[in-house]
Scaffold this motif. Sequence first.
Motif: not given
Length: 460
Positions: A116-121, A135-142, A209-214
């Motif tokens: 599991l990898q999460v990211g904030g951009h 930009s992508d505030l917070f989401d699951v990268q992998q 891809l969307q800018r929001g959270v999850l």
Amino acid sequence: MLRCSWSACLLLASGVLTVSLAARAEDAPEPREAPRYESIRYLEDWSDPSLRPGDDPFDRVKYLPLGAQAWLSLGGQHRLRYEFTDGLDGPLPESVLFSRNLLHLDAHVGPARAFLQVGGHYALGAPARDEPPGSDLFDVQQAFLEWRSAPRKVRFVARVGRQELALGSTRWVSTRDGTNVRQAFDLARLTVTGEGWSVEGFGGVVPRLQRGVLDDAPSARNRFWGVYATVEVLPRKRLSFDAFYLGRDRPSVTYGEVEGREVRHMLGVRLFGQTEGGFEYIGHALAQAGTVGGARILAWGLAGGLWQRLPFAPLRLGVRGDALSGDGRADDGRVSTFHAWFPNQTFFSALPLIYPSNLYEVHPLVQWELDAVTLEGGCVFFFRQSVNDAVYTPPGDVLVPPAASDARYTGAQLSLSLGYRVTRHVMFNLEYSHVVAGPALRAVNLQDVDFLGTWTTFTY
């Protein structure tokens, strides 16, 4: 002439200061024989505790035993990237600061694994860049499950879930590391590896891809699949051979006057290797077919490179080149524009101005490598393969429409880059690029472009 504001200079200085502070925080000696950090983090192997003698405090979280054949590994990466571009979007220069923050958890139980990898951009300074892939505030990268098996010297690895994917030289399918948000896919994937060969097949979709959270959900109408095989023909990396098939189904695309659903197939081969005298080579041959709306696709591509390491100096001289087809006629019921779906966008430079479609390009370059420092200088000369087709810019948008100019010469892009590995954890990069606009770019009032980028990466 590059005009750097006081704020830009301060940000550059802060990047250098970040490197210095991180280096001071790492006074402890590096662990011997420790695994290196990979660009794709799930490729790291921390399964042997003896490789981490404990000198590095970050190694303490790389192998956390949970029981018999069960262990956990933690890690992350933080990157601060500043870009200054003058001349591309108009009279006002663009100054933007990117922050990318990734954390991952890697759990193993026998042959099973969960990653599991999460990211904030985040992007500051340019509203147009404050959206994916900037930009992508917070989401699951992998996030994937894996199962491994190795009967009779053949290893099977099956993965299901969101994962990064880099194929071959990453020319056509890459992680898109230069952008703030890296490329990932929702795939079912099987890799089979033997002595001197490997084959992998995969199929799935491309997340939206969307800018929001999850909110980066799978896109069922944007499908991607393929098979990729590699064979070592001659030992000691003297000659290897790749053969691959890739396919993609996109709901709506536009090429000139042709618009509609695209189903595109690509067949390719790659030859690559090196000699004991320091000569390296690589060559691609590609063909694409399919349909767009009611039109047929028939496109082709050739790409390659030659390098020579000098025996008397830490220098590497080389030249790369591409020939990628463009559309000859807009009304013949055929689309001949070569399209690279997920290319390494920093293949030419950290400033990805020109997209690998409808072009001839030649790229002489020189690299200087000495211990932790790498310097590279080069110049790319761009030409249109077909003057009846557009000049394209990432992610495949039209930069110069076909009717705007009949000039074949697009322009030249000079780049100088510095890479400095401060410690095992800290990497500092600096790059300057200057684009000399040719007749095709000047036809749409695009002038010379200056770009300065600097980024500091901390990995653990």
